[in-house]
Design a protein around this motif. Structure first.
Motif, PDB file in Angstrom:
ATOM      1  N   LEU A 101      52.398  13.945 -14.877  1.00 13.38           N
ATOM      2  CA  LEU A 101      52.319  14.752 -16.089  1.00 13.38           C
ATOM      3  C   LEU A 101      51.520  16.029 -15.863  1.00 13.38           C
ATOM      4  CD1 LEU A 101      51.825  11.843 -18.609  1.00 13.38           C
ATOM      5  CD2 LEU A 101      53.648  13.554 -18.741  1.00 13.38           C
ATOM      6  N   ALA A 102      50.466  15.943 -15.056  1.00 15.21           N
ATOM      7  CA  ALA A 102      49.640  17.113 -14.785  1.00 15.21           C
ATOM      8  C   ALA A 102      50.401  18.189 -14.026  1.00 15.21           C
ATOM      9  CB  ALA A 102      48.394  16.707 -14.005  1.00 15.21           C
ATOM     10  N   ALA A 103      51.470  17.798 -13.348  1.00 16.20           N
ATOM     11  CA  ALA A 103      52.258  18.752 -12.563  1.00 16.20           C
ATOM     12  C   ALA A 103      53.313  19.474 -13.393  1.00 16.20           C
ATOM     13  CB  ALA A 103      52.931  18.023 -11.398  1.00 16.20           C
ATOM     14  N   VAL A 104      53.519  19.057 -14.640  1.00 20.34           N
ATOM     15  CA  VAL A 104      54.513  19.702 -15.496  1.00 20.34           C
ATOM     16  C   VAL A 104      54.036  21.101 -15.874  1.00 20.34           C
ATOM     17  CG1 VAL A 104      55.707  19.616 -17.724  1.00 20.34           C
ATOM     18  CG2 VAL A 104      55.370  17.512 -16.396  1.00 20.34           C
ATOM     19  N   GLU A 105      54.898  22.093 -15.700  1.00 22.06           N
ATOM     20  CA  GLU A 105      54.564  23.466 -16.055  1.00 22.06           C
ATOM     21  C   GLU A 105      55.077  23.802 -17.454  1.00 22.06           C
ATOM     22  OE1 GLU A 105      54.458  26.314 -12.393  1.00 22.06           O
ATOM     23  OE2 GLU A 105      56.337  25.171 -12.280  1.00 22.06           O
ATOM     24  N   TYR A 106      54.439  24.780 -18.060  1.00 18.56           N
ATOM     25  CA  TYR A 106      54.815  25.204 -19.412  1.00 18.56           C
ATOM     26  C   TYR A 106      55.012  26.714 -19.444  1.00 18.56           C
ATOM     27  CZ  TYR A 106      53.913  20.757 -21.765  1.00 18.56           C
ATOM     28  OH  TYR A 106      53.989  19.461 -22.194  1.00 18.56           O
ATOM     29  N   ALA A 107      55.819  27.154 -20.402  1.00 18.93           N
ATOM     30  CA  ALA A 107      55.990  28.585 -20.666  1.00 18.93           C
ATOM     31  C   ALA A 107      55.347  28.916 -22.007  1.00 18.93           C
ATOM     32  CB  ALA A 107      57.472  28.953 -20.697  1.00 18.93           C
ATOM     33  N   GLU A 124      43.942   4.640 -16.789  1.00 17.85           N
ATOM     34  CA  GLU A 124      44.734   3.414 -16.710  1.00 17.85           C
ATOM     35  C   GLU A 124      46.069   3.599 -15.996  1.00 17.85           C
ATOM     36  OE1 GLU A 124      43.652   0.620 -17.414  1.00 17.85           O
ATOM     37  OE2 GLU A 124      41.900   0.982 -18.671  1.00 17.85           O
ATOM     38  N   ALA A 125      46.579   4.806 -15.956  1.00 15.49           N
ATOM     39  CA  ALA A 125      47.877   5.062 -15.303  1.00 15.49           C
ATOM     40  C   ALA A 125      47.761   6.333 -14.478  1.00 15.49           C
ATOM     41  CB  ALA A 125      48.978   5.179 -16.350  1.00 15.49           C
ATOM     42  N   PRO A 126      46.962   6.313 -13.414  1.00 12.73           N
ATOM     43  CA  PRO A 126      46.697   7.545 -12.660  1.00 12.73           C
ATOM     44  C   PRO A 126      47.943   8.168 -12.046  1.00 12.73           C
ATOM     45  CG  PRO A 126      45.858   5.611 -11.497  1.00 12.73           C
ATOM     46  CD  PRO A 126      46.227   5.160 -12.868  1.00 12.73           C
ATOM     47  N   ALA A 127      48.908   7.360 -11.623  1.00 12.67           N
ATOM     48  CA  ALA A 127      50.124   7.920 -11.024  1.00 12.67           C
ATOM     49  C   ALA A 127      50.946   8.662 -12.065  1.00 12.67           C
ATOM     50  CB  ALA A 127      50.951   6.814 -10.382  1.00 12.67           C
ATOM     51  N   ALA A 128      51.057   8.084 -13.266  1.00 15.66           N
ATOM     52  CA  ALA A 128      51.768   8.765 -14.347  1.00 15.66           C
ATOM     53  C   ALA A 128      51.031  10.040 -14.744  1.00 15.66           C
ATOM     54  CB  ALA A 128      51.909   7.843 -15.555  1.00 15.66           C
ATOM     55  N   PRO A 181      62.318  21.847 -14.289  1.00 17.44           N
ATOM     56  CA  PRO A 181      62.842  22.300 -12.999  1.00 17.44           C
ATOM     57  C   PRO A 181      63.742  21.236 -12.371  1.00 17.44           C
ATOM     58  CG  PRO A 181      60.618  21.511 -12.723  1.00 17.44           C
ATOM     59  CD  PRO A 181      60.908  21.449 -14.198  1.00 17.44           C
ATOM     60  N   VAL A 182      64.398  21.607 -11.284  1.00 14.67           N
ATOM     61  CA  VAL A 182      65.239  20.643 -10.562  1.00 14.67           C
ATOM     62  C   VAL A 182      64.397  19.421 -10.206  1.00 14.67           C
ATOM     63  CG1 VAL A 182      66.565  20.263  -8.453  1.00 14.67           C
ATOM     64  CG2 VAL A 182      66.749  22.445  -9.663  1.00 14.67           C
ATOM     65  N   GLY A 183      64.949  18.248 -10.464  1.00 15.03           N
ATOM     66  CA  GLY A 183      64.231  17.007 -10.201  1.00 15.03           C
ATOM     67  C   GLY A 183      63.417  16.500 -11.377  1.00 15.03           C
ATOM     68  N   HIS A 184      63.509  17.183 -12.526  1.00 15.96           N
ATOM     69  CA  HIS A 184      62.716  16.773 -13.679  1.00 15.96           C
ATOM     70  C   HIS A 184      63.064  15.350 -14.115  1.00 15.96           C
ATOM     71  CE1 HIS A 184      60.355  17.273 -17.336  1.00 15.96           C
ATOM     72  NE2 HIS A 184      61.371  16.758 -18.024  1.00 15.96           N
ATOM     73  N   HIS A 185      64.347  15.007 -14.091  1.00 14.84           N
ATOM     74  CA  HIS A 185      64.750  13.656 -14.509  1.00 14.84           C
ATOM     75  C   HIS A 185      64.083  12.593 -13.659  1.00 14.84           C
ATOM     76  CE1 HIS A 185      67.305  14.165 -11.010  1.00 14.84           C
ATOM     77  NE2 HIS A 185      67.567  12.882 -11.058  1.00 14.84           N
ATOM     78  N   ALA A 186      63.932  12.873 -12.350  1.00 10.74           N
ATOM     79  CA  ALA A 186      63.294  11.904 -11.459  1.00 10.74           C
ATOM     80  C   ALA A 186      61.806  11.785 -11.782  1.00 10.74           C
ATOM     81  CB  ALA A 186      63.495  12.322 -10.006  1.00 10.74           C
ATOM     82  N   ARG A 187      61.176  12.907 -12.118  1.00  9.56           N
ATOM     83  CA  ARG A 187      59.760  12.852 -12.511  1.00  9.56           C
ATOM     84  C   ARG A 187      59.587  12.010 -13.770  1.00  9.56           C
ATOM     85  NH1 ARG A 187      57.014  18.205 -12.241  1.00  9.56           N
ATOM     86  NH2 ARG A 187      56.101  17.317 -10.347  1.00  9.56           N
ATOM     87  N   VAL A 188      60.443  12.222 -14.755  1.00  4.38           N
ATOM     88  CA  VAL A 188      60.363  11.444 -15.992  1.00  4.38           C
ATOM     89  C   VAL A 188      60.570   9.958 -15.705  1.00  4.38           C
ATOM     90  CG1 VAL A 188      61.490  11.020 -18.208  1.00  4.38           C
ATOM     91  CG2 VAL A 188      61.029  13.363 -17.469  1.00  4.38           C
ATOM     92  N   ALA A 189      61.511   9.649 -14.827  1.00  3.36           N
ATOM     93  CA  ALA A 189      61.745   8.241 -14.477  1.00  3.36           C
ATOM     94  C   ALA A 189      60.511   7.628 -13.824  1.00  3.36           C
ATOM     95  CB  ALA A 189      62.954   8.129 -13.550  1.00  3.36           C
ATOM     96  N   ARG A 190      59.841   8.382 -12.963  1.00  5.42           N
ATOM     97  CA  ARG A 190      58.625   7.859 -12.318  1.00  5.42           C
ATOM     98  C   ARG A 190      57.520   7.648 -13.348  1.00  5.42           C
ATOM     99  NH1 ARG A 190      60.155  11.841  -8.444  1.00  5.42           N
ATOM    100  NH2 ARG A 190      58.537  13.295  -9.192  1.00  5.42           N
ATOM    101  N   ILE A 191      57.374   8.592 -14.270  1.00  9.13           N
ATOM    102  CA  ILE A 191      56.358   8.442 -15.317  1.00  9.13           C
ATOM    103  C   ILE A 191      56.605   7.164 -16.100  1.00  9.13           C
ATOM    104  CG2 ILE A 191      55.496   9.404 -17.500  1.00  9.13           C
ATOM    105  CD1 ILE A 191      56.086  12.201 -16.279  1.00  9.13           C
ATOM    106  N   ARG A 192      57.834   6.967 -16.508  1.00  8.56           N
ATOM    107  CA  ARG A 192      58.146   5.781 -17.312  1.00  8.56           C
ATOM    108  C   ARG A 192      58.024   4.489 -16.508  1.00  8.56           C
ATOM    109  NH1 ARG A 192      62.703   8.917 -20.731  1.00  8.56           N
ATOM    110  NH2 ARG A 192      61.453   9.237 -22.611  1.00  8.56           N
TER     111      ARG A 192
END
Length: 484
Positions: free
Chosen positions: A299-305, A291-295, A414-425
């Motif tokens: 999300l799939a691009a987020v990396e984890y430790a 239903e939200a392929p762009a979001a 990472p740098v630009g994370h805030h922009a990614r979150v804004a796009r998701i929302r």
């Protein structure tokens, strides 16, 4: 909301970590009917209570920031008021240059306001480099910048490698030269935007923090462990009529043809007016792909430790530790562990439960470090004991050990994370009755996760109110608006 509605609808929350449980708790207070679906066999996510040698301990996060109100307030609401307890000591050390050295006072995530009290931690050249900050021209940060990159440009790499890295590593298990300053240390980012001198900006932040400290402790724990918080919230949710179902992964999330959502979980098919996805990024991506392929792609691009916690219990007569709550380890020193917490000294309730026992724990693993985590539990215990012996002289044999592995446990910012979150929302916001929350969005700390849950509740609550208004008065709702 116009006040006429007494039923705020049925909301399904996917994920029973602290964010999902906080969302359910708030939704019930707003009059919603709530179902929480959790894939694993327990609630709590990264908050995990356990025990070692008969003493209750945390096997995940162990404290919560008290200067933000969300976590402490939720603990009060869940009936834990009389169990809230600040650390018995907050005096930590750095294990660097071959010795345990007191953690310097007056810093913001390791960034000092002055060079004083850093002798022994930094070289003479490193100390002089800090003093040059006031004479440097402004360093522009743009829309975002890596913490390490900016601080190294102002104060030198030594500050990053020996002060910033161990502190950021303790929170994010990440790399200071990759981590976003805007997302991970927003106070510092704001100071960088408004001050020519970084150290001047840090001193200003410190002054505000000192004033805030007058009102209470910086951190708070819970007697019995912070892992008891999600259990108490879950109990409250159930007591108020909410349903929590564990061991039930959601396999499908689709919009209904008319309105609302269809959720498939195991052999159950649920229909909901709204859905809050409180799952980690990979799981959320899978659920939102239809239903939200762009979001979902974001999300799939987020990396984890990944990381592991090694908990060790010793007889007190055989374990003599330095004073304080523990120590952090700069990666540049080449040690295996990245930190150790002297749990019996940090939390009075652990010492009270068994005065004859000393409990401590180490953490192993940072972003990009995979080889060390491939060792078996015995191997992780051994490297922890080796480093503890070198740092503190502790050579005794523990009476019991526990290894808790958190695979992909911490999202990276990472740098630009805030922009990614804004796009998701932005993408999610186009689908009425859908919201997301959790550690991936606005901070990995417990209060930040709870705050993101409350924001998600506000979003779906507003969506449900709009649907109700449309149903109650379709002509006004469809044709009224800016032109009225």
């Amino acid at each position: 909301m116009n006040g006429a509605r007494t039923d705020a609808g049925h909301v399904v929350v996917i994920g029973a970590g602290i964010a999902g449980l906080a969302a359910a708790h708030r939704l019930l207070a707003r009059g919603a009917r709530v179902t929480v679906l959790e894939a694993s066999d327990r609630v709590g996510g990264k908050l995990l209570p356990g025990e070692i040698a008969g003493v209750r301990v945390d096997l995940g996060a162990e404290s919560m920031l008290a200067r933000r109100p969300e976590a402490v307030t939720l603990a009060h609401e869940a009936g834990l008021t009389d169990r809230l307890q600040p650390p018995a000591t907050a005096s930590a050390s750095l294990w660097t240059r071959g010795a345990l050295r007191p953690m310097p006072k007056g810093h913001v995530m390791g960034v000092p306001g002055t060079a004083s009290a850093l002798s022994g931690v930094l070289s003479d050249e490193g100390l002089h480099r800090i003093e040059r900050d006031a004479d440097l021209p402004r360093t522009e940060v743009g829309d975002d910048v890596a913490v390490g990159e900016y601080v190294a440009a102002r104060l030198g790499r030594e500050v990053v490698d020996r002060l910033v890295e161990p502190l950021l590593g303790g929170v994010y298990a990440g790399d200071a030269y990759r981590i976003s300053m805007r997302s991970a240390v927003p106070q510092l980012f704001q100071a960088a935007r408004t001050h020519t001198s970084l150290t001047e900006g840090v001193r200003e932040i410190q002054a505000g923090a000192a004033a805030a400290q007058q009102s209470g402790p910086v951190f708070m724990g819970i007697r019995g462990g912070v892992g008891s918080l999600p259990l108490a919230v879950a109990e409250s949710v159930r007591a108020r009529g909410g349903e929590i179902v564990t061991g039930t992964p959601v396999t499908e999330l689709r919009r209904e043809p008319a309105a609302g959502w269809r959720i498939v979980a195991g052999d159950r098919v649920l229909h909901a007016d709204a859905v809050i996805v409180a799952a980690p990024a990979p799981a959320a991506a899978g659920l939102l792909r239809a239903e939200a392929p762009a979001a979902a792609a974001e999300l799939a691009a987020v990396e984890y430790a990944s990381m592991a916690l090694v908990t060790l219990a010793y007889r007190r007569t055989e374990a003599h530790l330095p004073e304080g709550s523990g120590f952090l380890v700069p990666p540049v020193d080449g040690r295996t562990i990245k930190a150790s917490t002297f749990a019996s000294q940090k939390w009075g309730w652990i010492a009270d439960e068994n005065p004859d026992l000393v409990v401590l724990r180490t953490s192993v693993g940072r972003y990009g470090e995979t080889e060390i985590l491939q060792r078996d539990d015995a191997g992780l215990v051994e490297v922890s004991r080796t480093d503890l012996r070198a740092a503190t002289g502790l050579a005794a044999t523990p009476v019991e050990t526990r290894v808790t592995r958190w695979s992909d446990g911490l999202p990276q910012y990472p740098v630009g994370h805030h922009a990614r979150v804004a796009r998701i929302r932005e993408h999610i916001g186009k689908l009425p009755g859908l919201a997301v929350c959790g550690a991936v969005y606005d901070g990995v700390g417990i209060p930040a996760c709870i705050a993101s849950a409350y924001a998600a509740v506000d979003q779906v609550h507003g969506d449900l109110g709009a649907v109700q208004e449309l149903t109650a008065n379709p002509v006004q709702s469809l044709h009224g608006g800016a032109g009225e």
